[in-house]
Design an enzyme around this catalytic site. Structure first.
Site, PDB file in Angstrom:
ATOM      1  N   ASP A 154       0.820  -1.205   0.000  1.00 36.87           N
ATOM      2  CA  ASP A 154       0.000   0.000   0.000  1.00 36.87           C
ATOM      3  C   ASP A 154       0.860   1.263   0.000  1.00 36.87           C
ATOM      4  O   ASP A 154       2.009   1.262   0.455  1.00 36.87           O
ATOM      5  CB  ASP A 154      -0.907   0.006   1.230  1.00 36.87           C
ATOM      6  N   ASP A 219     -10.115   3.409  -3.090  1.00 35.58           N
ATOM      7  CA  ASP A 219     -10.717   2.180  -2.553  1.00 35.58           C
ATOM      8  C   ASP A 219     -12.140   2.017  -3.061  1.00 35.58           C
ATOM      9  O   ASP A 219     -12.927   2.963  -3.094  1.00 35.58           O
ATOM     10  CB  ASP A 219     -10.726   2.219  -1.027  1.00 35.58           C
TER      11      ASP A 219
END
Length: 410
Positions: A154, A219
């Site tokens: 990430d 997301d």
């Protein structure tokens, strides 16, 4: 002494301002888009060893493994915010009392592969776990020792101040490349997923030389609006994708309850058409038969996994009505008619518009209804709101297609 000092300074500068990235991708690890399941949508940061093992078992018993879903991926929240005395990542003992390796062994015992999460920076995105900053090589060696097959990395808590004068995209290219080099040196093949979840990183411009898949948007959430926005962010990036390297519009939301059945089918149809990774996130242990039928549709999966590895392109778009075409290895093409509006609509196209040679008669096979008809020119369907109809258009009817009439989505 002055010469030595200058040489030392030159070497230090080479480390700090050298090439932004090097080629680190191992394309053999993702010749077709990865398929599997991830813990985040169902468990957030709270997945445990027992949860992972239950979901892995359900991946097999539900028929998802047989349909091609092979990865069981543990997302963020599994580790403590501090490292041990040797600098190693520490699994949260409340969630993983025996560590990560036994979970990976259980997943492997089912003929599946195991994935894990970390971050490029000093912490995970929620700041509940340590990031890999300063420990890239150590962490990937740890992952290799645990039997990890897939690593999601990430873009969080990155100390940008250490890179004066560089854009986020340049910093990301450099750091993801460094992590990729560590993976290549770890001694175990591990597919590399770049969670480049901000458009400013522009991963499609550099990530094909670095990792196996990269995020093209933020997301995903379980609504049609989010699904549509992720489609829009991803659909134009087709030039970057190909065998071994894939655009990733984020995980599927199918079966999580926020979308209708038609929207769930559209989610899978569009992702398969765009040659995107198919990573489910629903609770497989309570999955309905309807959800399983959507996720395990082998004809739709075959489009996603087609060995030609081409991402589908938009061939027509008007007022929220879309036509996409994806060439397939056998000379046929997969066509999606997508209605992003709130009203039922007739969406039509032609064999030449979707890229087939003029003058032939083609079979138009609906991959959701498994019905087929023939055409030498135009074809289409009445498509329900927020729905997608998916066709295989080619020269021959596979045995599993029956009946006539390309039925519309519902």
């Amino acid at each position: 002494m002055l010469v030595v000092a200058l040489l030392g300074l030159a070497a230090l500068c080479a480390v700090q301002v050298g090439p932004q990235h090097v080629n680190t991708v191992d394309r053999a690890l993702a010749v077709t888009p990865p398929m599997g399941w991830s813990s985040y949508n169902s468990y957030g940061r709270h997945a445990t060893a027992a949860d992972l093992e239950q979901q892995a078992t359900a991946l097999v018993t539900s028929g998802m493994k047989a349909a091609g879903y092979t990865y069981v991926n543990l997302d963020g929240g599994w580790d403590l915010p501090t490292r041990d005395a040797f600098g190693r990542l520490q699994p949260d003992p409340r969630k993983f009392p025996d560590g990560i390796a036994p979970v990976a062994r259980y997943v492997h015992s089912l003929g599946l592969k195991f994935g894990i999460y970390t971050g490029l920076g000093t912490a995970n995105c929620a700041h509940t776990g340590a990031g890999s900053w300063g420990h890239y090589r150590q962490d990937v060696r740890t992952f290799a020792s645990w039997g990890v097959d897939f690593v999601k990395v990430d873009w969080c808590a990155v100390p940008r101040r250490r890179f004066p004068g560089m854009t986020d995209a340049q910093i990301a290219a450099r750091l993801y490349s460094q992590f990729g080099s560590a993976l290549r040196a770890a001694g175990r093949p591990m597919a590399y997923s770049l969670s480049t979840n901000h458009p400013s990183l522009a991963p499609w411009s550099w990530a094909p030389r670095v990792g196996n898949m990269w995020r093209t948007s933020g997301d995903m959430h379980d609504t049609f609006a989010f699904m549509r926005s992720h489609f829009l962010a991803n659909v134009g990036r087709y030039a970057s994708a190909g065998p071994g390297t894939w655009n990733d519009p984020d995980m599927l939301e199918v079966g999580n309850g926020g979308m209708t059945r038609a929207e769930d089918r559209a989610n899978v149809s569009l992702w398969a058409e765009m040659a995107a990774p198919l990573i489910a996130g629903n609770d497989l242990t309570t999955m309905s038969a309807a959800t399983r039928k959507i996720l395990a549709n082998r004809q739709v999966i075959a489009v996603d996994q087609d060995p030609l590895g081409r991402q589908g392109r938009v061939v027509a778009r008007r007022a929220g009505h879309w036509v996409l075409s994806k060439p397939l290895a056998n000379g046929a093409c997969a066509v999606v008619l997508f209605n992003a509006t709130d009203r039922r609509a007739l969406i039509a196209t032609s064999t030449t518009r979707v890229g087939l040679q003029p003058g032939g008669t083609y079979l138009v096979s609906n991959l959701w209804t498994h019905r087929a008809t023939q055409t030498s020119g135009r074809f289409g369907a009445r498509v329900a709101p927020h729905a997608a109809v998916m066709f295989r258009v080619g020269g021959r009817t596979p045995d599993h297609f029956i009946g006539l009439g390309a039925a519309a989505g519902s």
